[in-house]
Structures are given as structure tokens and as C-alpha cells.
Design an enzyme around this catalytic site. Sequence first.
Site, mmCIF file in Angstrom:
data_model
loop_
_atom_site.group_PDB
_atom_site.id
_atom_site.type_symbol
_atom_site.label_atom_id
_atom_site.label_comp_id
_atom_site.label_asym_id
_atom_site.label_seq_id
_atom_site.Cartn_x
_atom_site.Cartn_y
_atom_site.Cartn_z
ATOM 1 N N ASP A 149 0.814 -1.220 0.000
ATOM 2 C CA ASP A 149 0.000 0.000 0.000
ATOM 3 C C ASP A 149 0.844 1.264 0.000
ATOM 4 O O ASP A 149 0.601 2.190 -0.764
ATOM 5 C CB ASP A 149 -0.978 0.003 1.198
ATOM 6 C CG ASP A 149 -0.302 -0.222 2.557
ATOM 7 O OD1 ASP A 149 0.925 -0.425 2.623
ATOM 8 O OD2 ASP A 149 -1.025 -0.196 3.578
ATOM 9 N N ILE A 150 1.879 1.306 0.866
ATOM 10 C CA ILE A 150 2.568 2.582 1.087
ATOM 11 C C ILE A 150 3.995 2.352 1.593
ATOM 12 O O ILE A 150 4.251 1.363 2.288
ATOM 13 C CB ILE A 150 1.744 3.436 2.095
ATOM 14 C CG1 ILE A 150 2.222 4.881 2.168
ATOM 15 C CG2 ILE A 150 1.696 2.812 3.475
ATOM 16 C CD1 ILE A 150 1.202 5.823 2.833
ATOM 17 N N ASP A 183 6.525 4.395 3.969
ATOM 18 C CA ASP A 183 6.655 5.556 4.847
ATOM 19 C C ASP A 183 8.125 5.620 5.284
ATOM 20 O O ASP A 183 8.949 6.195 4.597
ATOM 21 C CB ASP A 183 5.682 5.385 6.013
ATOM 22 C CG ASP A 183 5.602 6.617 6.896
ATOM 23 O OD1 ASP A 183 6.057 7.673 6.470
ATOM 24 O OD2 ASP A 183 5.085 6.502 8.022
ATOM 25 N N THR A 228 9.661 -1.598 7.028
ATOM 26 C CA THR A 228 8.939 -2.863 6.834
ATOM 27 C C THR A 228 9.320 -3.531 5.509
ATOM 28 O O THR A 228 9.683 -4.711 5.477
ATOM 29 C CB THR A 228 7.412 -2.620 6.839
ATOM 30 O OG1 THR A 228 7.079 -1.817 7.963
ATOM 31 C CG2 THR A 228 6.652 -3.926 6.897
ATOM 32 N N LYS A 272 5.561 8.037 0.582
ATOM 33 C CA LYS A 272 5.722 9.205 1.474
ATOM 34 C C LYS A 272 7.208 9.367 1.746
ATOM 35 O O LYS A 272 7.700 8.933 2.782
ATOM 36 C CB LYS A 272 4.995 8.942 2.802
ATOM 37 C CG LYS A 272 3.501 9.143 2.748
ATOM 38 C CD LYS A 272 2.906 9.474 4.115
ATOM 39 C CE LYS A 272 2.929 8.340 5.088
ATOM 40 N NZ LYS A 272 1.934 8.511 6.185
HETATM 41 P P1 IMP Z 1 6.917 1.838 6.965
HETATM 42 O O1 IMP Z 1 7.594 0.617 7.502
HETATM 43 O O2 IMP Z 1 7.099 3.025 7.880
HETATM 44 O O3 IMP Z 1 7.338 2.166 5.543
HETATM 45 O O4 IMP Z 1 5.344 1.601 6.955
HETATM 46 C C1 IMP Z 1 4.802 0.342 6.911
HETATM 47 C C2 IMP Z 1 3.318 0.285 7.101
HETATM 48 O O5 IMP Z 1 2.807 1.335 7.924
HETATM 49 C C3 IMP Z 1 2.547 0.414 5.802
HETATM 50 O O6 IMP Z 1 2.539 -0.790 5.056
HETATM 51 C C4 IMP Z 1 1.180 0.766 6.345
HETATM 52 O O7 IMP Z 1 0.494 -0.380 6.756
HETATM 53 C C5 IMP Z 1 1.494 1.637 7.549
HETATM 54 N N1 IMP Z 1 1.371 3.064 7.178
HETATM 55 C C6 IMP Z 1 2.354 3.973 7.001
HETATM 56 N N2 IMP Z 1 1.849 5.175 6.679
HETATM 57 C C7 IMP Z 1 0.503 5.020 6.643
HETATM 58 C C8 IMP Z 1 -0.599 5.908 6.355
HETATM 59 O O8 IMP Z 1 -0.451 7.112 6.051
HETATM 60 N N3 IMP Z 1 -1.846 5.372 6.419
HETATM 61 C C9 IMP Z 1 -2.062 4.067 6.741
HETATM 62 N N4 IMP Z 1 -1.074 3.205 7.018
HETATM 63 C C10 IMP Z 1 0.194 3.674 6.971
#
Ligand code: IMP
Length: 173
Positions: free
Chosen positions: A98-99, A101, A105, A129
Site C-alpha cells: 500500500d505505502i 513511509d 517494513t 511518502k
Molecule cells: P513503513 O515501515 O514506515 O514504511 O510503513 C509500513 C506500514 O505502515 C505500511 O505498510 C502501512 O500499513 C502503515 N502506514 C504507514 N503510513 C501510513 C498511512 O499514512 N496510512 C495508513 N497506514 C500507513
Amino acid sequence: MPVKEQVLYTEKDIKKRLGEIARQISEDYTDKEISVVGVLKGCFVFMADLVRELTVPLTCSFVQVHTREGEEGSLISKNILYTYKFEITDKDVLLISDIIDTGVTLHYLMNHLKEMRPNSLKLCILLDKPEQRKVDIEADYVGFTIPNHYVFGYGLDYMERARDLPYISFYKE
Ligand code: IMP
Ligand code: MG
């Protein structure tokens, strides 16, 4: 101050962009079969729409990652769940999420998938993002690049709700 929902991308915006990405992916994978791997839960709406626009043969499987972060992006616990008979060795894998950030992950997950020796591994995400990035990771296919808002809808949750919204929104103060 009242909080107001603001739509970032409508159903129509998303459909149009998905069509563009799907054409690009179908072209890039001509004469190949794609092993599509979705990252649950956030992928389920995006992946369902995307795979139906692809014109190459494909298989679908899913993973779910649980990470807990310590200070400065270090992972203090991590778990990956794979759907039954998860087999990607020598396959052309397209990971769907999905995204991105912080990127923590997907960076962790992709390192694990690489150890399974796929023929190729590419990443397709609906939203990027980049402002919050903590690790070096870039997607091969990106739906939309967005500022640092918490967004929801179209598979993404707001405290586990709102995944069913057909559009993407955020709350504005
Ligand atoms: P990361 O490891 O920080 O890149 O983010 C991993 C997970 O955090 C994503 O797969 C989403 O499930 C959740 N996430 C991060 N940002 C958002 C957001 O703006 N809305 C909803 N879920 C988010
Ligand atoms: Mg979440």
C-alpha cells in the site's frame, strides 16, 4: 478545532493511475509470468484492482509482516507470515504494497525475499511518502507520491477502520 476529512485521490483518479501502471507493468513483463506477492493487509484493494488490469499471466500469494521499531529505526521484533506453499525461487516476483513511509517494513521483507533467490524482484506501491524515509529503498512502480499526511481508504486503515473506502483521504485540522 474540528477535524475534516479531505479527499486526496478520488475513485476516478485511482482508476486512471492504475491503468497507467498496469500498462507499464504488462509491457515490462511481456512473455513472462509474474509471481505477484501482496503485503497484507493494506494491499488487498489495490492488488485486486491492479491484477485485473494486467495482461500477462500471473499467480498471487500474500505475506504479512509484523515489525516493532526501537530507536532510530532499529527493529526490535519482526515476523513474516507467508501463505501456504510460498515458492518464489527462480520466479519473477512483483511485490505489491500500500505505502512506503519509513521504508523499514518493506526493506526488511525484501531482504528476506531475496534470500529465496527469485529470478527478479520488483516493488510496486500505491503511495510513496518519501519525507519519513529511514532506510534506502525505492519502488519500481509508484501510484502517487504524497506529503507526510496519515492517509486512509482504498485498503489503508485509520485505526483498522476505513479500508473499505473507495477513495484515499486524510484528516485536515
Ligand atoms: P513503513 O515501515 O514506515 O514504511 O510503513 C509500513 C506500514 O505502515 C505500511 O505498510 C502501512 O500499513 C502503515 N502506514 C504507514 N503510513 C501510513 C498511512 O499514512 N496510512 C495508513 N497506514 C500507513
Ligand atoms: Mg496500520
